[in-house]
Design a protein around this motif. Structure first.
Motif, PDB file in Angstrom:
ATOM      1  N   ASP A  20      22.894  38.885  36.055  1.00 46.08           N
ATOM      2  CA  ASP A  20      22.938  38.617  37.497  1.00 46.08           C
ATOM      3  C   ASP A  20      24.371  38.346  37.922  1.00 46.08           C
ATOM      4  OD1 ASP A  20      20.242  38.665  38.453  1.00 46.08           O
ATOM      5  OD2 ASP A  20      19.871  36.931  37.150  1.00 46.08           O
ATOM      6  N   LYS A  21      24.714  38.862  39.085  1.00 47.72           N
ATOM      7  CA  LYS A  21      26.050  38.603  39.605  1.00 47.72           C
ATOM      8  C   LYS A  21      26.258  37.096  39.806  1.00 47.72           C
ATOM      9  CE  LYS A  21      29.140  39.855  43.365  1.00 47.72           C
ATOM     10  NZ  LYS A  21      29.266  40.418  44.692  1.00 47.72           N
ATOM     11  N   GLN A  28      35.130  31.490  36.938  1.00 49.63           N
ATOM     12  CA  GLN A  28      36.092  31.645  38.029  1.00 49.63           C
ATOM     13  C   GLN A  28      36.872  32.954  37.881  1.00 49.63           C
ATOM     14  OE1 GLN A  28      35.998  29.219  40.455  1.00 49.63           O
ATOM     15  NE2 GLN A  28      37.146  30.767  41.560  1.00 49.63           N
ATOM     16  N   THR A  29      37.173  33.300  36.610  1.00 46.01           N
ATOM     17  CA  THR A  29      37.932  34.522  36.364  1.00 46.01           C
ATOM     18  C   THR A  29      37.148  35.751  36.814  1.00 46.01           C
ATOM     19  OG1 THR A  29      38.837  33.390  34.452  1.00 46.01           O
ATOM     20  CG2 THR A  29      39.243  35.742  34.578  1.00 46.01           C
ATOM     21  N   ILE A  30      35.863  35.809  36.429  1.00 45.09           N
ATOM     22  CA  ILE A  30      35.037  36.958  36.816  1.00 45.09           C
ATOM     23  C   ILE A  30      34.840  36.972  38.333  1.00 45.09           C
ATOM     24  CG2 ILE A  30      32.773  38.048  36.569  1.00 45.09           C
ATOM     25  CD1 ILE A  30      32.633  36.991  33.743  1.00 45.09           C
ATOM     26  N   ARG A  31      34.642  35.776  38.896  1.00 45.36           N
ATOM     27  CA  ARG A  31      34.485  35.685  40.353  1.00 45.36           C
ATOM     28  C   ARG A  31      35.695  36.297  41.064  1.00 45.36           C
ATOM     29  NH1 ARG A  31      32.398  31.866  44.316  1.00 45.36           N
ATOM     30  NH2 ARG A  31      31.196  30.888  42.679  1.00 45.36           N
ATOM     31  N   GLU A  42      37.185  46.779  38.571  1.00 44.47           N
ATOM     32  CA  GLU A  42      36.058  45.880  38.341  1.00 44.47           C
ATOM     33  C   GLU A  42      35.229  45.696  39.606  1.00 44.47           C
ATOM     34  OE1 GLU A  42      39.105  45.246  37.340  1.00 44.47           O
ATOM     35  OE2 GLU A  42      39.050  44.781  35.192  1.00 44.47           O
ATOM     36  N   THR A  43      35.946  45.541  40.754  1.00 43.68           N
ATOM     37  CA  THR A  43      35.237  45.290  42.005  1.00 43.68           C
ATOM     38  C   THR A  43      34.347  46.473  42.350  1.00 43.68           C
ATOM     39  OG1 THR A  43      37.353  44.332  42.635  1.00 43.68           O
ATOM     40  CG2 THR A  43      35.632  44.343  44.310  1.00 43.68           C
ATOM     41  N   HIS A  97      37.707  30.573  32.612  1.00 41.85           N
ATOM     42  CA  HIS A  97      37.676  29.431  33.545  1.00 41.85           C
ATOM     43  C   HIS A  97      36.251  29.009  33.854  1.00 41.85           C
ATOM     44  CE1 HIS A  97      41.857  28.734  34.662  1.00 41.85           C
ATOM     45  NE2 HIS A  97      42.014  29.997  34.349  1.00 41.85           N
ATOM     46  N   THR A  98      35.539  28.664  32.838  1.00 50.36           N
ATOM     47  CA  THR A  98      34.156  28.273  33.056  1.00 50.36           C
ATOM     48  C   THR A  98      33.846  26.938  32.428  1.00 50.36           C
ATOM     49  OG1 THR A  98      31.876  28.893  32.742  1.00 50.36           O
ATOM     50  CG2 THR A  98      33.417  29.613  31.043  1.00 50.36           C
TER      51      THR A  98
END
Lengths: 98, 589
Positions: A20-21, A28-31, A42-43, A97-98
């Motif tokens: 899930d997104k 934070q990095t993936i966000r 990636e976007t 960053h999690t």
């Protein structure tokens, strides 16, 4: 799972994790990768490759994302981490960053 | 967001430090350990240390990742530990202060550690000049703490080879004027601590040759004259005999912190005459014998002012208030200030957050004026004549503490050693932000303790010398936030009753003479760099605590058997203040 609500995380060995997104956004990095206004690959493709993170660790990271969402909604269970994974997982978590 | 609640890095560190068996699972993952970023490696190392899992041999796995290690106060740290640390390739900062097993030879492995920039050896008393010679091979040292070690003046002159030093703590060492003169080559020095050294005015004159000096501590020295130091921001000359500070008019525009506690000024009329004090933020004049405080008028930036144990009286308060615009913290304890002084302050200190009036001549009228200082968070009225009520014969008593309900920010209240009674304290229950309430009076009973359940933020409660019964304690429902409950001197309590209470509320630390004190965190060590002043204060506080403890007499001695039996069932205050007869009458009706 609808395509627009999921993302694909790819480990160093090429294993693909579709999650899930919302779960992936715990990092934070993936966000940042998924929401930044620039034209990151990636976007557009909703795919992130982590050449530094092994399959075992990425699987654990994905488990953590879901556990973290549950924890935030008040379900306080323990997140078990095998001692032999701690070092690599710590570094992955630091990077994400999690 | 879940990530804000529990982060994965923290969970990993916990899992890695769960047991010795867990450590065995990862300690051979050499390649991972080498790649570990230094903040993670340091967090892991210090967590292991905290859990008592760090053996010297385990240090080896961190040799290529850790840059900073804090081992202060660990009695186990000895030559073996330092031998492993000598192999740390990137070690920048090492703190082994108060590690009493450190000897001269233990320091040898540190020789030649070119990465080392900060080294704290404070109070390693077994380190002498011999050990110091090994340190001379550390070319890049920038910060060095060697206070209260065994070094002599000879070693101190050799410090001149550390050209990059910006911080040097020589507190308590036999630093002579001559030794200080040889340090004049250290042009990068910003911070110099010389408390308790042998330097005199001649030595102090060399301070001018350190162009970047911003911090100087000369407490407990023979320095009487301080030359002008243009960039000085922080000066400590407590317990010195002071003739003059700075040489020319208007010097000292950079001054922020001035500590003169216990100092004596020879030219008592105007000690700060030459000083530009307009930027001073902190001023400590505790215990100083000054009669004229007019210099305070110029200190418009002041945020912290300590005048405790000084000779200040109400007539000087007008000067204090002229410096009051930015004042946050004011200490007037142990002075002759009265309620009139508080009246003079009210309205002139809009930012004042903390006021200490302990052991002054104030009385109940001060409460009204305190309620007019809107930003107050902390009020200390201990050891004063405050009673909290006013009563004229034939009329209802007036409960004065209700005035304080207007102070929306009030968090801490100290009323120890006052004559307050239960009823007078009830208005405090309207101060919903209160998190610390300290009471010590023989007039307190079960009744008020029970009311404390209504304060939602209370974390620290002192309820000393009270007539608190076992059943009263048992019926007490502490607020969930409560962490500490001091019941010393509550002589009616039995050990069993307190143990039951502790069992029901394990998160609350209860203090009483009948309970064994277990330090809540044995790893914690003093984090501040000690100076003799502080040491002295701490020692005095300890001695005081001990004296108080020793003076605790089982108050059953004071009463006969029959009186005691009658007291057991009663929850009435035992010792009402003499002028509270009306209450006694009311209560017995």
């Amino acid at each position: 799972m609808k395509k627009e609500e999921s993302v694909k995380l790819i480990s160093a060995e090429g294993f693909e994790f579709v999650i899930d997104k919302k779960a992936a956004m715990v990092s934070q990095t993936i966000r940042n990768m998924l929401t930044s206004p620039g034209s990151f690959a990636e976007t557009q493709h909703r795919e992130v490759t982590f050449p530094e993170i092994s399959t075992t660790i990425l699987e654990k990271v994905c488990q953590y994302f879901y556990w973290s969402l549950q924890f935030a909604s008040g379900k306080e269970t323990e997140f078990h981490i095998e001692p032999e994974l701690t070092l690599e997982l710590m570094m992955a978590a630091n990077y994400l960053h999690t | 967001m879940g990530s804000e609640v529990v982060d994965l890095v923290g969970l990993c560190i916990e899992a890695a430090c769960r047991s010795p068996a867990a450590v065995e699972k990862w300690r051979r993952q050499r390649r991972s350990l080498e790649r570990l970023p230094s903040p993670l490696a340091e967090a892991l190392l210090h967590r292991l240390l905290h859990r008592g899992l760090l053996q010297p041999s385990l240090l080896e796995v961190f040799k290529s990742s850790v840059e900073s290690i804090d081992l202060r106060g660990l009695s186990s740290v000895d030559a073996e530990w330092i031998a492993y640390l000598g192999a740390f390739k990137y070690l920048c900062s090492l703190n082994i202060s108060d590690c009493h097993k450190i000897t001269n030879s233990a320091l040898w492995p540190l020789a030649g550690l070119t990465s080392l920039k900060e080294l704290d050896l404070s109070r390693c008393a077994r380190v002498t000049d011999t050990g110091f010679t090994y340190l001379l091979t550390l070319p890049n040292i920038q910060k060095l703490w060697i206070s209260e070690t065994g070094l002599t003046a000879l070693a101190i002159t050799r410090l001149s080879s550390f050209k990059d030093l910006s911080l040097l703590d020589l507190g308590g060492l036999p630093v002579t004027d001559q030794a200080l003169s040889s340090l004049q080559v250290l042009k990068k020095l910003q911070y110099l601590d010389l408390w308790g050294t042998d330097i005199s005015d001649k030595g102090a004159s060399f301070l001018k040759s350190f162009p970047k000096l911003t911090f100087v501590n000369l407490a407990w020295t023979n320095v009487t004259k301080l030359p002008s130091l243009p960039f000085l921001a922080s000066l400590n000359m407590s317990n010195c005999l002071i003739n003059s500070i700075f040489e020319e008019d208007g010097d000292g525009f950079a001054l922020r912190n001035l500590i003169f506690s216990g100092a004596t000024f020879t030219s008592a009329s105007e000690p700060f005459l030459l000083l530009n004090t307009s930027s001073v933020l902190h001023l400590d004049l505790s215990g100083v014998l000054l009669h004229d405080f007019s210099f305070l008028c110029d200190m418009r930036a002041l945020t912290h002012l300590d005048l405790s144990s000084s000779v200040i009286k109400d007539d000087s308060i007008e000067v204090v208030r002229s410096a009051g615009a930015n004042l946050r913290n004011l200490n007037l304890s142990n002075t002759k200030v009265t309620s009139f002084g508080v009246q003079l302050l009210a309205g002139y200190v809009p930012c004042l957050e903390s006021i200490c009036l302990a052991n002054t001549h104030i009385d109940d009228t001060s409460i009204y004026y305190l309620s007019m200082i809107p930003a107050l968070k902390s009020i200390d009225l201990s050891k004063t004549c405050v009673k909290g009520y006013k009563h004229h014969p034939g009329s209802e008593p007036v409960w004065l503490l209700s005035d304080l309900q207007t102070l929306a920010a009030l968090e801490s209240m100290d009323l120890q050693g006052t004559q307050v009674i239960d009823e007078a304290l009830l208005p405090l229950l309207g101060c919903k932000k209160l998190d610390c309430l300290l009471l010590r009076s023989a007039s307190l009973t079960d009744m008020f303790l029970h009311h404390l359940s209504a304060l939602p933020r209370l974390t620290v409660v002192g309820f000393r010398d009270a007539v608190l019964t076992n059943s009263g304690l048992q019926a007490f429902r502490p607020p969930v936030t409560l962490k500490s409950l001091d019941l010393r001197g509550c002589w009616l309590l039995t050990e069993d009753a307190m143990h039951n209470f502790c069992k029901s509320y394990p998160h609350i630390e209860v203090r009483h003479e009948l309970l064994q004190m277990v330090p809540s965190n044995s790893y914690k060590n003093p984090t501040t760099r000690a100076s003799p002043v502080k040491h002295k204060k701490e020692r005095a506080a300890l001695a005081l605590a001990r004296a108080v403890k020793d003076s605790f007499i089982d108050q059953r001695l004071k009463y006969g058997r029959d009186e005691l039996l009658s007291l057991q069932a009663s929850v009435l205050p035992l010792e009402l203040p003499p002028d509270a007869d009306f209450l006694r009458n009311n209560l017995t009706k």
